[in-house]
Design a protein around this motif. Structure first.
Motif, PDB file in Angstrom:
ATOM      1  N   TYR A  12      31.570 -13.691 -77.047  1.00 27.20           N
ATOM      2  CA  TYR A  12      31.286 -12.514 -77.889  1.00 27.20           C
ATOM      3  C   TYR A  12      30.231 -12.902 -78.909  1.00 27.20           C
ATOM      4  O   TYR A  12      30.214 -14.037 -79.389  1.00 27.20           O
ATOM      5  N   ASP A  13      29.369 -11.952 -79.267  1.00 26.18           N
ATOM      6  CA  ASP A  13      28.445 -12.185 -80.380  1.00 26.18           C
ATOM      7  C   ASP A  13      28.021 -10.860 -80.999  1.00 26.18           C
ATOM      8  O   ASP A  13      28.080  -9.807 -80.347  1.00 26.18           O
ATOM      9  N   VAL A  14      27.633 -10.933 -82.251  1.00 23.14           N
ATOM     10  CA  VAL A  14      27.095  -9.766 -82.950  1.00 23.14           C
ATOM     11  C   VAL A  14      25.939 -10.229 -83.824  1.00 23.14           C
ATOM     12  O   VAL A  14      25.993 -11.320 -84.393  1.00 23.14           O
ATOM     13  N   HIS A  15      24.872  -9.448 -83.873  1.00 22.40           N
ATOM     14  CA  HIS A  15      23.769  -9.722 -84.793  1.00 22.40           C
ATOM     15  C   HIS A  15      23.364  -8.444 -85.508  1.00 22.40           C
ATOM     16  O   HIS A  15      23.414  -7.351 -84.935  1.00 22.40           O
ATOM     17  N   ARG A  16      22.972  -8.624 -86.765  1.00 21.66           N
ATOM     18  CA  ARG A  16      22.561  -7.515 -87.610  1.00 21.66           C
ATOM     19  C   ARG A  16      21.163  -7.034 -87.216  1.00 21.66           C
ATOM     20  O   ARG A  16      20.268  -7.855 -86.970  1.00 21.66           O
ATOM     21  N   LEU A  46      22.496 -13.896 -74.880  1.00 25.61           N
ATOM     22  CA  LEU A  46      22.601 -15.292 -74.448  1.00 25.61           C
ATOM     23  C   LEU A  46      23.652 -16.042 -75.252  1.00 25.61           C
ATOM     24  O   LEU A  46      24.329 -16.928 -74.719  1.00 25.61           O
ATOM     25  N   HIS A  47      23.830 -15.683 -76.531  1.00 23.24           N
ATOM     26  CA  HIS A  47      24.859 -16.367 -77.327  1.00 23.24           C
ATOM     27  C   HIS A  47      26.253 -16.088 -76.757  1.00 23.24           C
ATOM     28  O   HIS A  47      27.081 -16.993 -76.638  1.00 23.24           O
ATOM     29  N   ALA A  48      26.510 -14.829 -76.384  1.00 24.90           N
ATOM     30  CA  ALA A  48      27.810 -14.493 -75.784  1.00 24.90           C
ATOM     31  C   ALA A  48      27.974 -15.164 -74.418  1.00 24.90           C
ATOM     32  O   ALA A  48      29.053 -15.658 -74.083  1.00 24.90           O
TER      33      ALA A  48
HETATM   34 MG    MG Z   1      24.533 -15.333 -82.295  1.00 23.25          MG
END
Ligand code: MG
Length: 166
Positions: A12-16, A46-48
């Motif tokens: 999982y990832d989230v970016h502002r 890609l982070h997730a």
């Molecule tokens: Mg990230």
């Protein structure tokens, strides 16, 4: 003892969202007025995906490997991070399939879906038919729905490579 040859990982990832920042998703630079804030290139997909693969392998997570307090990773390409983090895992494990959900409100995923699939496959050096990407909006709800964030979830199934079994 049960020794599994099939493993599943969740990432999982989230970016502002930040106007004027570059927008890179699945290793693909995308056009548009909105980008993502982050220490690296803020590639939420890609982070997730990396965390899903590391999780399936029982390894350390992305933040442990590439801490955002370390200047070496400032502005880093997440394709490079994926290669560094995933190559050792994928030498022993093959991606059976990788399924990704990208949640974004005004950044439209459907028109770039095939480019994202190709970008993820290239970053992981796997066939594109192992990768699936779905776009979902936030229906006006929460940080995604209010167009303040892009969120990504990834599930991967890894199968132990046959050579390793022998
Ligand atoms: Mg990230």
């Amino acid at each position: 003892m049960f020794a599994s040859n099939v493993r599943v990982g969740l990432g999982y990832d989230v970016h502002r969202i930040e106007p004027g920042r570059p927008l890179v998703l699945g290793g693909v630079p995308l056009e548009g007025p909105l980008g993502l804030a982050g220490h690296s290139d803020a590639d939420a997909i890609l982070h997730a995906v990396i965390d899903a693969i590391l999780g399936a392998a029982g390894g350390p997570d992305l933040g442990t490997l590439f801490p955002d307090t370390d200047d070496r990773w400032r502005g880093a390409s997440s394709v490079d991070l994926a290669r560094i983090a995933c190559r050792p895992v994928l030498a022993e494990w093959e991606v059976a399939n990788l399924d990704v959900v990208v949640r974004a409100e005004t950044i439209r995923i459907a028109p770039v879906r095939s480019r994202l699939v190709a970008g993820i496959a290239a970053a992981l050096e796997i066939p594109a038919d192992r990768v699936n990407v779905k776009g979902k909006t936030g229906e006006g709800l929460g940080p995604v729905g209010e167009n303040r964030a892009v969120e990504c979830q990834a599930v991967v199934c890894l199968v132990r490579r046959k050579e390793i079994d022998r």
